[in-house]
Design a protein around this motif. Sequence first.
Motif, PDB file in Angstrom:
ATOM      1  N   GLU A  93      19.177  21.391 -36.924  1.00 44.89           N
ATOM      2  CA  GLU A  93      18.156  20.770 -37.770  1.00 44.89           C
ATOM      3  C   GLU A  93      18.586  19.380 -38.228  1.00 44.89           C
ATOM      4  OE1 GLU A  93      15.059  21.656 -38.824  1.00 44.89           O
ATOM      5  OE2 GLU A  93      15.135  23.266 -37.349  1.00 44.89           O
ATOM      6  N   THR A  94      19.899  19.175 -38.366  1.00 38.11           N
ATOM      7  CA  THR A  94      20.392  17.867 -38.820  1.00 38.11           C
ATOM      8  C   THR A  94      20.222  16.791 -37.753  1.00 38.11           C
ATOM      9  OG1 THR A  94      22.619  18.517 -38.084  1.00 38.11           O
ATOM     10  CG2 THR A  94      22.067  18.853 -40.413  1.00 38.11           C
ATOM     11  N   ARG A 146      14.348  14.667 -36.986  1.00 40.37           N
ATOM     12  CA  ARG A 146      13.502  14.286 -38.119  1.00 40.37           C
ATOM     13  C   ARG A 146      12.074  14.685 -37.779  1.00 40.37           C
ATOM     14  NH1 ARG A 146      13.954   9.027 -38.090  1.00 40.37           N
ATOM     15  NH2 ARG A 146      11.906   8.529 -37.220  1.00 40.37           N
ATOM     16  N   ASP A 156       8.126  14.532 -38.789  1.00 41.54           N
ATOM     17  CA  ASP A 156       7.067  13.863 -39.557  1.00 41.54           C
ATOM     18  C   ASP A 156       5.744  14.553 -39.254  1.00 41.54           C
ATOM     19  OD1 ASP A 156       8.749  11.689 -40.563  1.00 41.54           O
ATOM     20  OD2 ASP A 156       8.789  11.016 -38.476  1.00 41.54           O
ATOM     21  N   ILE A 190       8.417  14.819 -33.770  1.00 40.63           N
ATOM     22  CA  ILE A 190       9.841  15.163 -33.907  1.00 40.63           C
ATOM     23  C   ILE A 190      10.675  14.086 -33.224  1.00 40.63           C
ATOM     24  CG2 ILE A 190      11.649  16.827 -33.349  1.00 40.63           C
ATOM     25  CD1 ILE A 190       9.616  19.035 -33.481  1.00 40.63           C
ATOM     26  N   THR A 191      11.612  13.535 -33.966  1.00 40.86           N
ATOM     27  CA  THR A 191      12.543  12.535 -33.426  1.00 40.86           C
ATOM     28  C   THR A 191      13.918  13.161 -33.296  1.00 40.86           C
ATOM     29  OG1 THR A 191      11.320  10.757 -34.528  1.00 40.86           O
ATOM     30  CG2 THR A 191      13.542  10.249 -33.739  1.00 40.86           C
ATOM     31  N   HIS A 192      14.477  13.126 -32.085  1.00 41.99           N
ATOM     32  CA  HIS A 192      15.834  13.633 -31.869  1.00 41.99           C
ATOM     33  C   HIS A 192      16.795  12.477 -32.128  1.00 41.99           C
ATOM     34  CE1 HIS A 192      19.285  15.129 -29.271  1.00 41.99           C
ATOM     35  NE2 HIS A 192      19.079  16.114 -30.109  1.00 41.99           N
ATOM     36  N   LEU A 193      17.482  12.524 -33.241  1.00 41.15           N
ATOM     37  CA  LEU A 193      18.262  11.374 -33.704  1.00 41.15           C
ATOM     38  C   LEU A 193      19.387  10.960 -32.752  1.00 41.15           C
ATOM     39  CD1 LEU A 193      18.382  12.379 -37.487  1.00 41.15           C
ATOM     40  CD2 LEU A 193      16.816  10.780 -36.344  1.00 41.15           C
TER      41      LEU A 193
END
Length: 373
Positions: free
Chosen positions: A237-238, A241, A243, A264-267
């Motif tokens: 989950e960390t 992000r 939205d 969903i943004t995969h950081l």
Amino acid sequence: MAIDFPAEIEQLRHTYASVVAVTDPEALRGRIAELSEQAAAPDLWDDADAAQAVTSALAHAQADLKRVEALGGRIDDLETMVEMAGEESGADAEELLAEAERDLAGVRKDLSDLEIRTLLSGEYDQRDAVVTIRSGAGGVDAADFAEMLLRMYTRWAERHEYPIKILNTSYAEEAGLKSVTFEVHAPYAYGTLSVEGGTHRLVRIKPFDNQGRRQTSFAAVEVIPLIESTDHIDIPETDIRVDVFRSSGPGGQSVNTTDSAVRITHLPTGLVVSMQDEKSQIQNRAAAMRVLQSRLLLLKQQEEDAKKKELAGDVKASWGDQMRSYVLNPYQMVKDLRTGYEVGNPDSVFDGDIDGFIDAGIRWRKQQEQAGD
């Protein structure tokens, strides 16, 4: 010109022998027996996802074996029919030869399709496919082109009776699509459609220009394998992000009054997946995570392949930027820039008649892989 049936049948048998060597019917029968035993287990449906995988794999293996065995029988029947025609005369012989000619065309087509299937041996080739189309340079015309490509692939799927599920649609402001993502559910959908990945180029008189000027526009097609429950792609989950926003339709009009759309943004990688076509935020989030996992799975495979090539000391560029041109003016032609395959009827192509391009692409890719070994 009379058909040389003995030569044609000999060629069919030669091709069929190579197909049999690759498909290995005996191994298929063993696989079917193993899967049948698993499917008969009393606790099979205790895990619904695993049960679905077993029953699906069993159905595909049975269909593959039936297809191979049936073609062998059809070649035998064709040879028998030609022999019978040789023993007849007059109208009876002509009728038998006409029927043999029709059967020959059908066997050729189905054998070619089966031969193409044997070339799909990649790790994820048997999977369902997730296809994303994005408009590129060219403004409104590019957005319209993206919508034309969506229709093309939808019609292609309809021709083959493959189900399609739209996951996300982002409409352009004036006309057409910014992007669209959809699933194609069919055996070997990913292996088949993966050769469609790349930049597509359209040349035509601008329909949105009252001066009638010629316009070149682009759209990108991405094809990834659909994630399965047995795949292990852990996404903490960390690392993401999430939205939420309101779904929208053509012209920016509201489709609903709730913030059900999900982005969903995969950081770590910067990958972004948006979903809005499901009814609830929970469903959109699940669909977005599934596509994100699929993209990460493919990214992992690409990194592994790149590493292998680097270790082998033979790093080559794979697909060029532009892989296909659709020219509507000043002449009519659709041409694949990798394989050289072309047709002079763009209308039929945009109506889903793209099997020739796909088959040529699969054969071209196999040749490239063999050349790189």
